[in-house]
Write a protein that holds these residues in place. Sequence first.
Motif, PDB file in Angstrom:
ATOM      1  N   SER A   1      28.523 -36.221 -34.099  1.00  0.00           N
ATOM      2  CA  SER A   1      29.023 -37.478 -34.665  1.00  0.00           C
ATOM      3  C   SER A   1      28.566 -37.658 -36.109  1.00  0.00           C
ATOM      4  O   SER A   1      27.439 -37.291 -36.474  1.00  0.00           O
ATOM      5  CB  SER A   1      28.545 -38.657 -33.828  1.00  0.00           C
ATOM      6  OG  SER A   1      29.061 -38.569 -32.509  1.00  0.00           O
ATOM      7  N   THR A   2      29.444 -38.210 -36.909  1.00  0.00           N
ATOM      8  CA  THR A   2      29.143 -38.488 -38.314  1.00  0.00           C
ATOM      9  C   THR A   2      29.157 -40.005 -38.539  1.00  0.00           C
ATOM     10  O   THR A   2      29.309 -40.787 -37.591  1.00  0.00           O
ATOM     11  CB  THR A   2      30.173 -37.807 -39.223  1.00  0.00           C
ATOM     12  OG1 THR A   2      31.466 -38.387 -38.974  1.00  0.00           O
ATOM     13  CG2 THR A   2      30.235 -36.315 -38.965  1.00  0.00           C
ATOM     14  N   LYS A   3      29.046 -40.422 -39.784  1.00  0.00           N
ATOM     15  CA  LYS A   3      29.024 -41.856 -40.085  1.00  0.00           C
ATOM     16  C   LYS A   3      30.328 -42.546 -39.707  1.00  0.00           C
ATOM     17  O   LYS A   3      30.335 -43.725 -39.351  1.00  0.00           O
ATOM     18  CB  LYS A   3      28.746 -42.062 -41.573  1.00  0.00           C
ATOM     19  CG  LYS A   3      27.354 -41.664 -42.003  1.00  0.00           C
ATOM     20  CD  LYS A   3      27.141 -41.899 -43.487  1.00  0.00           C
ATOM     21  CE  LYS A   3      25.741 -41.487 -43.912  1.00  0.00           C
ATOM     22  NZ  LYS A   3      25.520 -41.689 -45.374  1.00  0.00           N
TER      23      LYS A   3
ATOM     24  N   GLU B   1      33.866 -34.799 -43.281  1.00  0.00           N
ATOM     25  CA  GLU B   1      32.935 -35.603 -42.488  1.00  0.00           C
ATOM     26  C   GLU B   1      31.776 -34.751 -41.967  1.00  0.00           C
ATOM     27  O   GLU B   1      30.610 -35.135 -42.077  1.00  0.00           O
ATOM     28  CB  GLU B   1      33.682 -36.231 -41.306  1.00  0.00           C
ATOM     29  CG  GLU B   1      34.510 -37.438 -41.649  1.00  0.00           C
ATOM     30  CD  GLU B   1      33.652 -38.664 -41.862  1.00  0.00           C
ATOM     31  OE1 GLU B   1      32.710 -38.888 -41.070  1.00  0.00           O
ATOM     32  OE2 GLU B   1      33.895 -39.396 -42.823  1.00  0.00           O
ATOM     33  N   VAL B   2      32.093 -33.605 -41.395  1.00  0.00           N
ATOM     34  CA  VAL B   2      31.074 -32.743 -40.779  1.00  0.00           C
ATOM     35  C   VAL B   2      30.066 -32.253 -41.811  1.00  0.00           C
ATOM     36  O   VAL B   2      28.873 -32.121 -41.531  1.00  0.00           O
ATOM     37  CB  VAL B   2      31.754 -31.549 -40.069  1.00  0.00           C
ATOM     38  CG1 VAL B   2      30.745 -30.486 -39.686  1.00  0.00           C
ATOM     39  CG2 VAL B   2      32.502 -32.035 -38.835  1.00  0.00           C
TER      40      VAL B   2
ATOM     41  N   GLN C   1      28.745 -36.142 -44.124  1.00  0.00           N
ATOM     42  CA  GLN C   1      28.440 -37.440 -43.520  1.00  0.00           C
ATOM     43  C   GLN C   1      27.671 -37.308 -42.207  1.00  0.00           C
ATOM     44  O   GLN C   1      27.846 -38.111 -41.289  1.00  0.00           O
ATOM     45  CB  GLN C   1      29.751 -38.219 -43.276  1.00  0.00           C
ATOM     46  CG  GLN C   1      30.614 -38.427 -44.503  1.00  0.00           C
ATOM     47  CD  GLN C   1      29.933 -39.300 -45.542  1.00  0.00           C
ATOM     48  OE1 GLN C   1      29.218 -40.244 -45.210  1.00  0.00           O
ATOM     49  NE2 GLN C   1      30.142 -38.989 -46.814  1.00  0.00           N
ATOM     50  N   GLN C   2      26.787 -36.315 -42.100  1.00  0.00           N
ATOM     51  CA  GLN C   2      26.042 -36.138 -40.852  1.00  0.00           C
ATOM     52  C   GLN C   2      25.053 -37.286 -40.618  1.00  0.00           C
ATOM     53  O   GLN C   2      24.511 -37.857 -41.568  1.00  0.00           O
ATOM     54  CB  GLN C   2      25.243 -34.816 -40.878  1.00  0.00           C
ATOM     55  CG  GLN C   2      26.071 -33.589 -41.201  1.00  0.00           C
ATOM     56  CD  GLN C   2      25.946 -33.186 -42.653  1.00  0.00           C
ATOM     57  OE1 GLN C   2      25.846 -34.028 -43.520  1.00  0.00           O
ATOM     58  NE2 GLN C   2      25.939 -31.886 -42.893  1.00  0.00           N
TER      59      GLN C   2
END
Length: 445
Positions: free
Chosen positions: A87-89, A136-137, A140-141
Amino acid sequence: MATNITRINLLRPVAARGFATCAPAPIGGTGDYEVKNTTLPNNLVVASAENESPISRISIVFRAGSRNETPDNAGVTHALRICAGLSTKNSSQFAITRNIQQAGANLTATSDREIIAYTLEGTRKAIEKTLPFLTEVVTQQVFRPWEVSDNVPRQRLELATRPPQLRAVDLLHKAAFRRGLGNSLYSAKYNLGNVSSETLQHYVASNFTSGRGAVVGLGVDHSQLVQYAQTLSLEPGEGSTTPSPYLGGEIRSDKGGELAFIAIGGQGAALKDSKEALAFAVLQRAQGVGPQVKWGSVDNGVLSKAIGGTGTTQFAITALNASYSDAGLFGVLVAAPGISAGKVVEAAAQVLKGGSLSDADISRGKNQLKAAILMDNESGSNAIRLIATQAALLGSAKSPSQLAAEVDSVSAADVNAALKKVSSGKLSIASVGNLRSVPFLDELK
């Protein structure tokens, strides 16, 4: 940010030009293409090539491999690779997985001692739809503690299923470099589950910076890839990588069983010296990397002939060559029954300590190396890995055809100088398995 990326039409102009106006390309794309390189003001490198393949690939790479680990965060790169796609932000793990699979794309994370790469591949339309999730990956971890801990069993499985030959090569690096490049690709068993969410976040913040990264594309338009790279939210900075000089040493891991796996090595070439690196690559092929004919059993390499002269028939051997940004390791990997492994190791060491190679062996090595470079390029996954490694470590990339052409400039003197560098220096040895007859380093003549 991810919300803006969907507005970038990254692939459509290429598709229109490539399929509407050009002759049909092979399903895997053309093999002869130009690699374009751009360095952004924040020092992020962008490299791409249009191979007219229906499958496109985009990779975001950072100089954040295991050589950057410290005793305090040992194993963090193993955990980081396993945790790719969590999951990211802005997206949950389920949303990332479902959307990428629904589009028919594929997202993978790979790592080695110098780089970590996140690669998205799929049809051109699929890449357009899923590119925000790659962003994202990578940028934005959040590394939620419960998700990180859920992936520890996978780390345990990878440790338990490592083949002994891989472990021998891993230990050879530790014996040769001790720290830095000597760090393992895998987390130590005692440290499994000890890499916390905070450790992962700190490692990413320190190493996933614009000055340590590259955005690489295959089957994409370069100008559009540059535009995409400019949208990435990366902190500025070059960071630092501690030099990892070759030191030499010995590690033995007696595990019993019937077979012994032994890796012997000496100082090799750094990638920054391209001419010497190519000379060592030719030397590897001249020494022998196994049969070159499919289903064949005959290896015309120098190593195979030398060991065949000892009367031993049960063995497998290949030359090793690992070139890193500032150092290199060249040697031999041997597998043989424990009772006869000693003879094989001694014969292999004699080849490494030998004098010079014949012109015929060097010519064969050059031909095999050029064939290997070009045939590996037939796989898009291999091609983008080659471009990504060059872009991240050297700041620019060359096409496989350019590299193959440079092999011709390697002379016999260059290859023999590479062999002399190994033979005149200190050797390292790492062995795993039944070591009853395997000599110690100081016993090798």
